[in-house]
Design a protein around this motif. Structure first.
Motif, mmCIF file in Angstrom:
data_model
loop_
_atom_site.group_PDB
_atom_site.id
_atom_site.type_symbol
_atom_site.label_atom_id
_atom_site.label_comp_id
_atom_site.label_asym_id
_atom_site.label_seq_id
_atom_site.Cartn_x
_atom_site.Cartn_y
_atom_site.Cartn_z
ATOM 1 N N CYS A 1 -7.077 -2.171 -5.816
ATOM 2 C CA CYS A 1 -6.790 -2.312 -7.246
ATOM 3 C C CYS A 1 -5.414 -2.960 -7.439
ATOM 4 O O CYS A 1 -4.437 -2.541 -6.822
ATOM 5 C CB CYS A 1 -6.830 -0.916 -7.875
ATOM 6 S SG CYS A 1 -5.931 -0.733 -9.417
ATOM 7 N N SER A 2 -5.360 -3.963 -8.294
ATOM 8 C CA SER A 2 -4.100 -4.693 -8.495
ATOM 9 C C SER A 2 -3.001 -3.813 -9.077
ATOM 10 O O SER A 2 -1.843 -3.890 -8.646
ATOM 11 C CB SER A 2 -4.321 -5.927 -9.363
ATOM 12 O OG SER A 2 -4.849 -5.566 -10.623
ATOM 13 N N GLN A 3 -3.330 -2.965 -10.039
ATOM 14 C CA GLN A 3 -2.303 -2.087 -10.609
ATOM 15 C C GLN A 3 -1.821 -1.067 -9.583
ATOM 16 O O GLN A 3 -0.628 -0.762 -9.514
ATOM 17 C CB GLN A 3 -2.838 -1.357 -11.835
ATOM 18 C CG GLN A 3 -3.058 -2.247 -13.024
ATOM 19 C CD GLN A 3 -3.588 -1.471 -14.220
ATOM 20 O OE1 GLN A 3 -3.673 -0.253 -14.212
ATOM 21 N NE2 GLN A 3 -3.961 -2.193 -15.253
ATOM 22 N N ARG B 1 -8.195 -7.732 0.165
ATOM 23 C CA ARG B 1 -7.591 -8.481 -0.935
ATOM 24 C C ARG B 1 -7.272 -7.554 -2.104
ATOM 25 O O ARG B 1 -7.720 -6.408 -2.153
ATOM 26 C CB ARG B 1 -8.466 -9.646 -1.365
ATOM 27 C CG ARG B 1 -9.791 -9.266 -1.947
ATOM 28 C CD ARG B 1 -10.645 -10.510 -2.174
ATOM 29 N NE ARG B 1 -11.879 -10.173 -2.833
ATOM 30 C CZ ARG B 1 -12.150 -10.418 -4.101
ATOM 31 N NH1 ARG B 1 -11.269 -11.021 -4.872
ATOM 32 N NH2 ARG B 1 -13.318 -10.074 -4.627
ATOM 33 N N ILE B 2 -6.524 -8.072 -3.031
ATOM 34 C CA ILE B 2 -6.137 -7.347 -4.240
ATOM 35 C C ILE B 2 -6.841 -8.007 -5.423
ATOM 36 O O ILE B 2 -6.859 -9.239 -5.527
ATOM 37 C CB ILE B 2 -4.604 -7.386 -4.435
ATOM 38 C CG1 ILE B 2 -3.919 -6.623 -3.294
ATOM 39 C CG2 ILE B 2 -4.206 -6.802 -5.787
ATOM 40 C CD1 ILE B 2 -2.409 -6.743 -3.278
ATOM 41 N N ALA B 3 -7.427 -7.187 -6.304
ATOM 42 C CA ALA B 3 -8.096 -7.717 -7.492
ATOM 43 C C ALA B 3 -8.018 -6.685 -8.605
ATOM 44 O O ALA B 3 -7.789 -5.498 -8.359
ATOM 45 C CB ALA B 3 -9.543 -8.077 -7.189
ATOM 46 N N GLY B 4 -8.248 -7.148 -9.820
ATOM 47 C CA GLY B 4 -8.115 -6.291 -10.985
ATOM 48 C C GLY B 4 -9.420 -5.757 -11.529
ATOM 49 O O GLY B 4 -10.507 -5.997 -10.994
ATOM 50 N N THR C 1 -5.334 3.632 -1.805
ATOM 51 C CA THR C 1 -4.724 2.338 -1.498
ATOM 52 C C THR C 1 -4.155 2.317 -0.081
ATOM 53 O O THR C 1 -4.225 1.308 0.612
ATOM 54 C CB THR C 1 -3.614 2.028 -2.527
ATOM 55 O OG1 THR C 1 -4.216 1.991 -3.822
ATOM 56 C CG2 THR C 1 -2.926 0.724 -2.250
ATOM 57 N N THR D 1 1.806 -6.083 -1.456
ATOM 58 C CA THR D 1 1.243 -7.416 -1.616
ATOM 59 C C THR D 1 0.156 -7.609 -0.555
ATOM 60 O O THR D 1 0.091 -6.843 0.416
ATOM 61 C CB THR D 1 2.326 -8.498 -1.447
ATOM 62 O OG1 THR D 1 2.906 -8.359 -0.144
ATOM 63 C CG2 THR D 1 3.406 -8.365 -2.521
ATOM 64 N N GLU D 2 -0.688 -8.627 -0.723
ATOM 65 C CA GLU D 2 -1.786 -8.837 0.219
ATOM 66 C C GLU D 2 -1.309 -9.019 1.649
ATOM 67 O O GLU D 2 -1.991 -8.607 2.583
ATOM 68 C CB GLU D 2 -2.660 -10.017 -0.213
ATOM 69 C CG GLU D 2 -3.625 -9.641 -1.304
ATOM 70 C CD GLU D 2 -4.648 -10.711 -1.628
ATOM 71 O OE1 GLU D 2 -4.716 -11.750 -0.929
ATOM 72 O OE2 GLU D 2 -5.397 -10.504 -2.594
ATOM 73 N N ALA E 1 -1.795 -1.422 -6.316
ATOM 74 C CA ALA E 1 -0.949 -2.133 -5.357
ATOM 75 C C ALA E 1 0.435 -2.367 -5.947
ATOM 76 O O ALA E 1 1.457 -2.146 -5.280
ATOM 77 C CB ALA E 1 -1.593 -3.450 -4.960
ATOM 78 N N ALA E 2 0.491 -2.799 -7.193
ATOM 79 C CA ALA E 2 1.777 -3.069 -7.839
ATOM 80 C C ALA E 2 2.624 -1.804 -7.949
ATOM 81 O O ALA E 2 3.838 -1.839 -7.698
ATOM 82 C CB ALA E 2 1.554 -3.675 -9.217
#
Length: 120
Positions: A80-82, A99-102, A45, A90-91, A84-85
Motif C-alpha cells: 500500500c502506497s500510504q 511494488r508500491i501502489a495505491g 508492510t 521506497t520500492e 509505505a510512505a
C-alpha cells in the motif's frame, strides 16, 4: 478460464495466526493454479522488507519467509502506497519484484471479473 485471487494482509506479528493464514492461502492459491496477488497494508508492510520480515514462530505452520518467497516468485506482492510512505519506504528498499501502489489500483483489481478477494 483461470480465476484470480487477491489476498490483502493487514497485520504482522501482532496477529501472527491471521498473518500466517493470509500467506498460506495465497501460496495454496498459486498451487491451485490461480493468479495470486498479495496486498500488504499496515504492519504487514514489513513482510516486503528484507531483514525486517516478522518471525511469526507458529507451531504447525510453514515458515512465513518461505511463504513470502513462494508468493513473490509465483505471484505478485504489492505494498500500500500510504503504508509505505508512513514507514518511509521506497520500492528500492523492498524485496525484488515487490511494488508500491495505491487504493485505486487495489479497487480496480478486486472489481475485475473472475477475482476472489480475501482480507486477513
Amino acid at each position: 478460464m483461470s480465476r484470480s485471487l487477491v489476498v490483502k494482509i493487514t497485520c504482522g506479528a501482532e496477529a501472527a495466526e491471521r498473518a500466517n493464514q493470509g500467506w498460506t492461502v495465497a501460496a495454496m492459491g498459486l498451487a491451485a493454479g490461480a493468479e495470486v496477488t498479495v496486498w500488504l497494508t499496515g504492519e504487514a508492510t514489513w513482510f516486503a522488507v528484507p531483514d525486517r520480515q516478522p518471525d511469526l514462530a507458529l507451531p504447525q505452520a510453514a515458515e512465513v519467509s518461505d511463504l513470502v518467497e513462494t508468493v513473490r516468485s509465483g505471484g505478485s506482492v504489492i505494498v500500500c502506497s500510504q503504508c509505505a510512505a508512513r514507514r518511509e519506504l521506497t520500492e528500492d528498499q523492498l524485496l525484488p519484484g515487490v511494488r508500491i501502489a495505491g487504493a485505486a489500483v487495489f479497487v480496480e483489481s478486486v472489481l475485475a471479473d473472475g477475482v476472489q478477494a480475501l482480507v486477513y
